[in-house]
Design a protein around this motif. Structure first.
Motif, PDB file in Angstrom:
ATOM      1  N   SER A  38      34.344   8.178 -35.854  1.00 39.89           N
ATOM      2  CA  SER A  38      35.869   8.589 -36.061  1.00 39.89           C
ATOM      3  C   SER A  38      36.676   7.952 -34.923  1.00 39.89           C
ATOM      4  CB  SER A  38      35.882   9.966 -36.223  1.00 39.89           C
ATOM      5  OG  SER A  38      37.360  10.623 -36.428  1.00 39.89           O
ATOM      6  N   TRP A  39      36.446   8.255 -33.803  1.00 37.49           N
ATOM      7  CA  TRP A  39      37.218   8.007 -32.703  1.00 37.49           C
ATOM      8  C   TRP A  39      37.317   6.351 -32.639  1.00 37.49           C
ATOM      9  CZ3 TRP A  39      39.342  10.053 -28.361  1.00 37.49           C
ATOM     10  CH2 TRP A  39      39.791   9.122 -27.312  1.00 37.49           C
ATOM     11  N   HIS A  40      36.186   5.524 -32.783  1.00 35.59           N
ATOM     12  CA  HIS A  40      36.308   4.157 -32.891  1.00 35.59           C
ATOM     13  C   HIS A  40      37.324   3.714 -34.284  1.00 35.59           C
ATOM     14  CE1 HIS A  40      35.372   0.216 -34.968  1.00 35.59           C
ATOM     15  NE2 HIS A  40      35.324  -0.112 -33.706  1.00 35.59           N
ATOM     16  N   ASP A  41      37.029   4.242 -35.460  1.00 34.12           N
ATOM     17  CA  ASP A  41      37.656   3.928 -36.662  1.00 34.12           C
ATOM     18  C   ASP A  41      39.290   4.190 -36.516  1.00 34.12           C
ATOM     19  OD1 ASP A  41      35.205   2.953 -37.526  1.00 34.12           O
ATOM     20  OD2 ASP A  41      35.010   4.946 -38.968  1.00 34.12           O
ATOM     21  N   PRO A  71      30.366  -0.274 -19.825  1.00 31.70           N
ATOM     22  CA  PRO A  71      31.322   0.832 -20.124  1.00 31.70           C
ATOM     23  C   PRO A  71      32.444   0.916 -18.871  1.00 31.70           C
ATOM     24  CG  PRO A  71      29.266   1.672 -19.309  1.00 31.70           C
ATOM     25  CD  PRO A  71      29.022   0.220 -19.589  1.00 31.70           C
ATOM     26  N   ALA A  72      32.368   0.147 -17.759  1.00 29.99           N
ATOM     27  CA  ALA A  72      33.354   0.244 -17.167  1.00 29.99           C
ATOM     28  C   ALA A  72      34.270  -0.869 -17.044  1.00 29.99           C
ATOM     29  CB  ALA A  72      32.730   0.347 -15.564  1.00 29.99           C
ATOM     30  N   ARG A  73      33.966  -1.819 -18.164  1.00 25.65           N
ATOM     31  CA  ARG A  73      34.784  -2.930 -18.056  1.00 25.65           C
ATOM     32  C   ARG A  73      36.309  -2.669 -18.926  1.00 25.65           C
ATOM     33  NH1 ARG A  73      33.255  -4.528 -21.975  1.00 25.65           N
ATOM     34  NH2 ARG A  73      35.248  -4.569 -23.376  1.00 25.65           N
ATOM     35  N   SER A  74      37.234  -3.069 -18.429  1.00 22.45           N
ATOM     36  CA  SER A  74      38.669  -3.098 -19.420  1.00 22.45           C
ATOM     37  C   SER A  74      39.159  -4.375 -19.540  1.00 22.45           C
ATOM     38  CB  SER A  74      39.708  -2.472 -18.127  1.00 22.45           C
ATOM     39  OG  SER A  74      40.159  -3.421 -17.240  1.00 22.45           O
ATOM     40  N   THR A  75      39.866  -4.518 -20.472  1.00 19.36           N
ATOM     41  CA  THR A  75      40.347  -5.715 -21.005  1.00 19.36           C
ATOM     42  C   THR A  75      40.699  -6.771 -19.854  1.00 19.36           C
ATOM     43  OG1 THR A  75      40.670  -4.973 -23.044  1.00 19.36           O
ATOM     44  CG2 THR A  75      41.751  -6.821 -22.713  1.00 19.36           C
ATOM     45  N   ASP A  79      25.791  -2.714 -30.996  1.00 19.00           N
ATOM     46  CA  ASP A  79      26.571  -2.183 -32.017  1.00 19.00           C
ATOM     47  C   ASP A  79      27.617  -3.648 -32.100  1.00 19.00           C
ATOM     48  OD1 ASP A  79      28.576  -1.527 -33.743  1.00 19.00           O
ATOM     49  OD2 ASP A  79      28.264   0.636 -32.887  1.00 19.00           O
ATOM     50  N   PRO A  80      27.791  -4.365 -32.935  1.00 16.59           N
ATOM     51  CA  PRO A  80      28.563  -5.536 -33.096  1.00 16.59           C
ATOM     52  C   PRO A  80      30.302  -4.909 -33.017  1.00 16.59           C
ATOM     53  CG  PRO A  80      27.633  -5.224 -35.379  1.00 16.59           C
ATOM     54  CD  PRO A  80      26.976  -4.153 -34.340  1.00 16.59           C
ATOM     55  N   ARG A  81      30.209  -3.749 -33.302  1.00 18.69           N
ATOM     56  CA  ARG A  81      32.003  -3.437 -33.019  1.00 18.69           C
ATOM     57  C   ARG A  81      32.418  -3.566 -31.590  1.00 18.69           C
ATOM     58  NH1 ARG A  81      31.501   2.427 -35.929  1.00 18.69           N
ATOM     59  NH2 ARG A  81      29.837   2.508 -34.308  1.00 18.69           N
ATOM     60  N   ILE A  82      31.387  -3.350 -30.701  1.00 19.69           N
ATOM     61  CA  ILE A  82      31.954  -3.511 -29.599  1.00 19.69           C
ATOM     62  C   ILE A  82      32.396  -4.776 -29.026  1.00 19.69           C
ATOM     63  CG2 ILE A  82      30.964  -3.237 -26.907  1.00 19.69           C
ATOM     64  CD1 ILE A  82      28.743  -1.205 -27.818  1.00 19.69           C
ATOM     65  N   ALA A 115      39.029   1.971 -28.488  1.00 19.22           N
ATOM     66  CA  ALA A 115      38.378   2.047 -29.763  1.00 19.22           C
ATOM     67  C   ALA A 115      36.801   1.773 -29.295  1.00 19.22           C
ATOM     68  CB  ALA A 115      38.652   1.038 -30.857  1.00 19.22           C
ATOM     69  N   GLU A 116      36.535   0.867 -28.563  1.00 18.37           N
ATOM     70  CA  GLU A 116      35.025   0.584 -28.216  1.00 18.37           C
ATOM     71  C   GLU A 116      34.285   1.538 -26.966  1.00 18.37           C
ATOM     72  OE1 GLU A 116      34.164  -2.255 -25.322  1.00 18.37           O
ATOM     73  OE2 GLU A 116      35.899  -3.128 -25.499  1.00 18.37           O
ATOM     74  N   PHE A 117      35.345   2.216 -26.588  1.00 21.19           N
ATOM     75  CA  PHE A 117      34.866   2.958 -25.349  1.00 21.19           C
ATOM     76  C   PHE A 117      33.498   3.870 -25.753  1.00 21.19           C
ATOM     77  CE2 PHE A 117      34.879   6.899 -22.417  1.00 21.19           C
ATOM     78  CZ  PHE A 117      34.929   6.312 -21.416  1.00 21.19           C
ATOM     79  N   PHE A 118      33.657   4.738 -26.548  1.00 18.71           N
ATOM     80  CA  PHE A 118      32.366   5.844 -26.894  1.00 18.71           C
ATOM     81  C   PHE A 118      31.375   4.938 -27.478  1.00 18.71           C
ATOM     82  CE2 PHE A 118      35.858   9.241 -26.500  1.00 18.71           C
ATOM     83  CZ  PHE A 118      35.109   9.860 -25.203  1.00 18.71           C
ATOM     84  N   LEU A 119      31.253   3.747 -27.848  1.00 16.24           N
ATOM     85  CA  LEU A 119      30.154   2.999 -28.584  1.00 16.24           C
ATOM     86  C   LEU A 119      29.431   2.756 -27.705  1.00 16.24           C
ATOM     87  CD1 LEU A 119      32.180   0.875 -31.013  1.00 16.24           C
ATOM     88  CD2 LEU A 119      31.160   3.100 -31.558  1.00 16.24           C
TER      89      LEU A 119
END
Length: 185
Positions: A47-50, A148-152, A102-105, A89-93
């Motif tokens: 739900s968070w991601h979506d 998990p620690a990466r930012s854009t 997960d391809p959404r990441i 969006a990708e944070f908790f994945l």
């Protein structure tokens, strides 16, 4: 601080509060954050991601429309917010042992990086050397896709080995040091 949203989920509240903090620097919009948070089911990572993905897609599309209409500042600001929302969006994945690939990441990462690059290209003064070449760059281990620690911003802004990014003012040709920070680098 007492949670205003997600009273039963400290993780979701902390991340929402962190995204609200981006508003002071143009990386989020309070109304967009609150509207997105209302659409999220507490404790549900999908739900968070979506919800964040839908907000990122909507804001990016609006920014693209602004750019097509010649509204560079609105486009830049929208692209910067969209980059933040894709990262969110990708944070908790990342922590799901059942779906480490997960391809959404990577999809959210690539879209966020593209939005950030577009926003960076619309700033004035122009950032010299933008977009950066990947040749000779040093990436911190925490900034690669899937980390998990990466930012854009970190993914796009690691300086070439032994140098520093610089910007050029429109009033002088002399470069000056520039620091690009968004989120938690």
């Amino acid at each position: 601080m007492r949670p205003v949203l997600f009273a039963d989920d400290r993780q979701f509240w902390f991340e929402t509060l962190r995204i609200l903090g981006h508003a002071a620097y143009g990386g989020s919009d309070i109304g967009e954050v609150l509207t997105t948070a209302e659409a999220i089911t507490s404790g549900d990572y999908d739900s968070w991601h979506d919800a964040w993905r839908a907000t990122a897609d909507r804001v990016a599309a609006q920014a693209e429309d602004s750019l097509a209409a010649g509204h560079r500042v609105s486009a830049r600001d929208g692209m910067l917010r969209a980059a933040t929302y894709y990262s969110t969006a990708e944070f908790f994945l990342h922590g799901n042992p059942d779906a480490p690939d997960d391809p959404r990441i990577n999809d959210a990462y690539e879209r966020g990086a593209a939005c950030f690059a577009t926003a960076a290209g619309l700033y004035r003064p122009v950032w010299a050397g933008w977009p950066p070449s990947t040749a000779g760059t040093t990436r911190c281990p925490s900034t690669g896709p899937g980390s998990p620690a990466r930012s854009t911003a970190a993914a796009w802004c690691c300086a070439p080995t032994g140098s520093m990014w610089s910007a050029r003012s429109w009033t002088t040709s002399r470069p000056f040091p520039a620091s690009i920070t968004t989120g938690s680098l």
